[in-house]
Design a protein around this motif. Sequence first.
Motif, short mmCIF file in Angstrom:
data_model
loop_
_atom_site.label_atom_id
_atom_site.label_comp_id
_atom_site.label_asym_id
_atom_site.label_seq_id
_atom_site.Cartn_x
_atom_site.Cartn_y
_atom_site.Cartn_z
N THR A 17 -16.00 -1.17 -5.23
CA THR A 17 -14.86 -0.99 -4.35
C THR A 17 -14.04 0.02 -4.76
O THR A 17 -12.83 0.24 -4.03
CB THR A 17 -14.00 -2.05 -3.90
OG1 THR A 17 -13.47 -2.58 -5.27
CG2 THR A 17 -14.85 -3.40 -3.57
N HIS B 95 -17.57 -4.63 13.20
CA HIS B 95 -16.56 -3.89 12.56
C HIS B 95 -15.13 -4.48 12.94
O HIS B 95 -14.86 -4.15 14.10
CB HIS B 95 -16.54 -2.74 12.51
CG HIS B 95 -16.06 -1.90 11.02
ND1 HIS B 95 -16.64 -1.58 10.10
CD2 HIS B 95 -14.71 -1.50 11.07
CE1 HIS B 95 -15.65 -1.00 9.35
NE2 HIS B 95 -14.45 -0.80 9.81
N ASP C 272 -9.83 1.58 5.60
CA ASP C 272 -10.98 1.41 6.68
C ASP C 272 -11.88 2.63 6.49
O ASP C 272 -13.01 2.57 6.53
CB ASP C 272 -10.47 0.93 8.04
CG ASP C 272 -11.73 0.56 8.71
OD1 ASP C 272 -11.77 -0.75 8.67
OD2 ASP C 272 -12.68 1.12 9.29
N SER D 183 -21.81 -4.85 9.85
CA SER D 183 -21.80 -4.95 8.55
C SER D 183 -20.59 -6.57 8.36
O SER D 183 -20.83 -7.11 7.34
CB SER D 183 -20.86 -4.11 7.87
OG SER D 183 -19.42 -3.85 8.46
N TYR E 167 -17.37 -5.91 8.34
CA TYR E 167 -16.14 -5.55 7.41
C TYR E 167 -15.14 -6.07 7.99
O TYR E 167 -14.81 -6.06 9.12
CB TYR E 167 -16.33 -4.10 7.45
CG TYR E 167 -15.03 -3.34 6.50
CD1 TYR E 167 -15.44 -3.60 4.92
CD2 TYR E 167 -13.85 -3.04 6.92
CE1 TYR E 167 -14.29 -2.98 4.18
CE2 TYR E 167 -13.10 -2.75 6.10
CZ TYR E 167 -13.35 -2.42 4.77
OH TYR E 167 -12.25 -2.02 3.77
N PRO E 168 -13.91 -6.44 7.39
CA PRO E 168 -13.93 -6.38 5.87
C PRO E 168 -14.46 -7.36 4.94
O PRO E 168 -14.21 -7.37 3.64
CB PRO E 168 -12.44 -6.08 5.57
CG PRO E 168 -11.95 -7.15 6.79
CD PRO E 168 -12.90 -6.73 7.92
N GLU F 283 -19.09 -5.33 2.96
CA GLU F 283 -18.97 -3.93 3.12
C GLU F 283 -20.38 -3.14 3.51
O GLU F 283 -21.36 -3.69 3.19
CB GLU F 283 -18.59 -3.35 1.70
CG GLU F 283 -17.24 -3.56 1.22
CD GLU F 283 -16.69 -3.02 0.22
OE1 GLU F 283 -17.53 -2.34 -0.55
OE2 GLU F 283 -15.51 -3.03 -0.23
#
Length: 358
Positions: A35, A56, A90, A319, A321-322, A325
């Motif tokens: 990260t 997302h 982001d 994905s 995300y968050p 990832e």
Amino acid sequence: MHAPCCSRRRFMGVFSGLAAAAALPGCQHVPAVSTEPGAVGAAGAAAVGSRIDVHHHFFSPKWVQAVEKRNALQPVLGFDHFKNWTLDRDIEVLDRDGVEKAYLSVTQPGVWFGDVKESAYLARDLNEHGAGMKEKRKGRYGLFAVLPLPDMDATLREIEYAFDVLKADGVGLLSSYDDKWLGDPSFAPMWKELNRRKAVVYVHATAPGCCSWNYQPGVLPTIVELSSDLARAMVSLVHNGVANATPDVRFIWSHGGGSIWAQRFLVGETVQSLAQEAPLNSRLHHFRRFYYDTAAAADAVHMGILKMIVPHSQILFGSDYPWVEPARIAKGLEQSGFTADELKAIYRTNALKMLARK
């Protein structure tokens, strides 16, 4: 009917479940990527700028405050994902993990906490916030607008505003609202309007009132209940005739379709029809015309089952995300038996074709 999702217990279950998303089977075998700013994993470096992420999440300050207020009695595991999220961070992740464009959607618990006016207010706030992100970072974001279900009048107003004023790319729904699944007859006016607009409809899983927290002690709702609720929503759409009535709606189901593939609802048709074209408006026909994202399903088992039922043209990169990832999902997909051409389609071209169609 259970009380609206506003108790401390319900919210603790929702957010604890979200925090455990990385522990789902679709992500367990995939090592976490770095990260650190500028760090790109092998999966990210393989296709920089080539991915489109249809799963997302984003958060507006007012929505975060509304949720936080309901959890003031006790800290909620995973809530830092909301509080610490920023647009700049982001964009860093999109750049690092090779995502050209991400389609924004709200996650559970959505905006329905039992108050019609509050729900409409929060949906509008989120939608304007998402539209602002699109404007600030042109070309990097799309928007699946939030709708204030289960209130139908407010929902129809928000559809008009989202598409005609904000130019949203579609709508983002949860799998159920107040123990009403998406095929419920009360939602018929919404489906009529979305079909008229030939809309993209993205559906994210949630947990119903019965099963959100401590239903099975020690088992978070992400492990079983979210996938099961997604299956309930899919069954309700097909069984209640909504899928037949909305041939122009383009459905995207999160998490590879959840547990629908373990349901007896499909068994008879799939056993007989896997190798042949499904009859028009059959159950299998609809499940094959739906699209499915890869969040929490990016492994050989989930993708192997999905590929048995639908062509790879119906699989889209997502994905979550968050919580997870994009590079982590990409690495899982690269270990799931796809060819290079199939991966290219899943990462990008399937979404481009589907989202461009009117």
